[in-house]
Design an enzyme around this catalytic site. Structure first.
Site, PDB file in Angstrom:
ATOM      1  N   GLY A 298       0.862  -1.186   0.000  1.00 47.80           N
ATOM      2  CA  GLY A 298       0.000   0.000   0.000  1.00 47.80           C
ATOM      3  C   GLY A 298       0.895   1.231   0.000  1.00 47.80           C
ATOM      4  N   TYR A 299       0.348   2.346   0.489  1.00 47.47           N
ATOM      5  CA  TYR A 299       1.095   3.608   0.459  1.00 47.47           C
ATOM      6  C   TYR A 299       2.425   3.491   1.211  1.00 47.47           C
ATOM      7  CZ  TYR A 299      -3.210   5.725  -1.261  1.00 47.47           C
ATOM      8  OH  TYR A 299      -4.313   6.037  -2.007  1.00 47.47           O
TER       9      TYR A 299
ATOM     10  N   GLU B 221     -17.316  11.068   0.982  1.00 42.95           N
ATOM     11  CA  GLU B 221     -16.759  10.959  -0.380  1.00 42.95           C
ATOM     12  C   GLU B 221     -17.555   9.948  -1.216  1.00 42.95           C
ATOM     13  OE1 GLU B 221     -12.428  10.469   0.046  1.00 42.95           O
ATOM     14  OE2 GLU B 221     -12.301  12.622  -0.328  1.00 42.95           O
TER      15      GLU B 221
ATOM     16  N   ASP C 102      -1.433   2.048   8.378  1.00 38.30           N
ATOM     17  CA  ASP C 102      -2.654   1.855   9.172  1.00 38.30           C
ATOM     18  C   ASP C 102      -2.521   0.835  10.306  1.00 38.30           C
ATOM     19  OD1 ASP C 102      -3.718   3.651   7.435  1.00 38.30           O
ATOM     20  OD2 ASP C 102      -4.988   2.238   6.358  1.00 38.30           O
TER      21      ASP C 102
ATOM     22  N   ALA D 254      -3.540   8.236   4.027  1.00 31.36           N
ATOM     23  CA  ALA D 254      -2.562   7.910   2.983  1.00 31.36           C
ATOM     24  C   ALA D 254      -1.345   8.822   3.115  1.00 31.36           C
ATOM     25  CB  ALA D 254      -3.214   8.097   1.615  1.00 31.36           C
ATOM     26  N   GLN D 255      -1.609  10.064   3.489  1.00 37.19           N
ATOM     27  CA  GLN D 255      -0.540  11.053   3.580  1.00 37.19           C
ATOM     28  C   GLN D 255       0.510  10.656   4.629  1.00 37.19           C
ATOM     29  OE1 GLN D 255      -0.250  15.738   4.739  1.00 37.19           O
ATOM     30  NE2 GLN D 255      -2.234  14.983   4.224  1.00 37.19           N
TER      31      GLN D 255
ATOM     32  N   LYS E  73      -7.649  18.620  -4.600  1.00 39.08           N
ATOM     33  CA  LYS E  73      -7.810  17.192  -4.298  1.00 39.08           C
ATOM     34  C   LYS E  73      -7.208  16.336  -5.432  1.00 39.08           C
ATOM     35  CE  LYS E  73      -9.598  13.418  -2.582  1.00 39.08           C
ATOM     36  NZ  LYS E  73      -9.372  12.710  -1.410  1.00 39.08           N
TER      37      LYS E  73
END
Ligand code: NAD
Length: 402
Positions: free
Chosen positions: A10-11, A165, A298, A315-316, A375
């Protein structure tokens, strides 16, 4: 030669590998992920609504790896044994490591609410997001035969960023759903059921009111102060302050669960000191009990020195952690001291469909079309940061002007 094992692409995991593979040194990296592709978890709502195909938010992991430095294994991690320094996989032989990076990501948190797992759709990866889209299309087709109005109701459990969202992405596709059902777009009802009486606690009243007005303008029915207690088949049961323990109910053909996330269950199964799948990590991102184990993204909880609470999982922060892990591993491999991680927040922006958004970026409040521009630039930056120029050019959002 030292073996660096990274769990999860993932990120956090993929960023760590991408940065570390550029370092010189006598080490090899193995990366394990259950999928052959990396996906932008922040954009899953677009696949769930059908606004974007899955290919637009994902790319093959191997495409961005240096195969002279990295071996990729597509498999599911079942357990980490920090004593024997081995990781067990579902289908392959166990792997040994000298250094481990655990970046196994999130799963949906149901808080043990009855029926949530069985009767609500989860949105945690590409497969579950696609399943939501297919489910909606099926319900719209069923409406043509049954004329059951409940089939036209799309209900989202929880109005956090994910829920909002998703609601916005549903609005964008309302016309298409209506055409399939053979009704007018206004008959497609989008509902968010939220326990709290105030949404978006990270924003001030002005920004919250802006968000509330926007949701209203887009005809999203936000039900505040409704604590979900149970999900029955096609029905959400909730309590309100006014009605107390006497549960109210609302039926819907599509019910999606977005009330929060926890870290991977592998953390608990492996005996890490975790809570809801998250481990409180040391200032250099290592497991406080094991010098050779980094825990990021996470599955980690990194304390914000200002609030003395863990930063929210985003994510950041995951991407910044991934980059920092690569730096610290390079130090460790050279026998140098590790550095402390400092999180630099660039703000938070939520999209509500393709052309609306709101939030804060670089210390400034952003709303409306400029926010939606910001965004998209955040998403493009993430693609460039983790996947590189090729992934940015093939997956980036360049529909910036409306
Ligand atoms: P969240 O925890 O932020 O929001 C969940 C919402 O569900 C909350 O408002 C909560 O009150 C509500 N809820 C919980 N239990 C409920 C119940 N029983 N009945 C009714 N409502 C209930 O979770 P999320 O939205 O999935 O976000 C997870 C993390 O990811 C957060 O840190 C978020 O900021 C981040 N995120 C960021 C972005 C972005 O930056 N654009 C987008 C999505 C998620």
């Amino acid at each position: 030669m030292k073996e660096v094992l990274v769990l999860g692409a993932g990120y956090a995991g993929l960023k760590a590998v991408r940065k570390l593979q550029k370092e010189a040194g006598d080490f090899h990296i193995t990366l394990v992920d259950r999928n052959s592709y990396h996906y932008e978890a922040t954009e899953l709502h677009e696949v769930a609504s059908g606004s974007q195909p899955k290919e637009k938010i994902s790319y093959p992991i191997r495409e961005v790896l240096d195969d002279k430095k990295v071996t990729f294994i597509e498999d599911e991690v079942t357990k980490v044994d920090v004593e024997t320094k081995t990781v067990t996989l579902k289908h392959h032989d166990a792997l040994h490591y000298d250094y481990l990076v655990v970046a196994l990501g999130f799963c949906s948190e149901t808080f043990g609410i009855k029926g949530a797992k069985e009767n609500a759709l989860q949105m945690v990866d590409i497969d579950t997001a696609e399943a939501i889209h297919h489910h909606i299309l099926d319900q719209m087709k069923r409406y043509r035969e049954t004329k059951d109005k409940d089939l036209l109701r799309l209900l989202i459990c929880g109005a956090g960023f994910t829920g909002i969202e998703l609601a916005g992405a549903f609005v964008d596709e309302r016309k298409r759903y209506a055409e399939i059902a053979g009704v007018s777009p206004s008959e497609i009802e989008i509902v968010c059921v939220e326990a709290a009486s105030r949404i978006l606690p990270m924003f001030d009243d002005e920004m919250m009111n802006y968000a509330l007005d926007l949701l209203k303008k887009l005809d999203i029915n936000l039900m505040l102060g409704c604590m979900i207690k149970e999900i029955a088949e096609g029905k959400v049961l909730y309590a309100t302050e006014a009605t107390g323990e006497e549960l109210q109910s609302i039926s819907a053909g599509t019910i999606v669960w977005t009330t929060g996330v926890s870290g991977s269950p592998v953390m608990g199964a492996s005996g890490f000191k975790e809570r809801r799948g998250r481990v409180i990590i040391a200032s250099d991102l290592r497991d406080p009990d094991h010098d050779d184990v980094y825990i990021v993204g996470d599955v980690s909880a990194f304390m914000d020195p200002e609030t003395n609470r863990p930063y929210p999982t985003t994510a950041q922060i995951a991407t910044q952690m991934g980059a920092h892990v690569a730096k610290n591993l390079a130090h460790q491999l050279k026998g140098e001291k590790t550095e402390d991680f400092v999180y630099h927040s660039q703000g938070t922006v939520a999209s509500v469909g393709n052309t609306h958004a709101f939030g804060e970026a670089m210390g400034n409040k952003v709303k409306g079309y400029p926010a939606s521009f910001v965004k998209k630039m955040i998403m493009n930056k993430s693609l460039l940061d983790i996947g590189g120029l090729k992934e940015l050019l093939s997956h980036g959002r360049f529909d910036l002007y409306h």
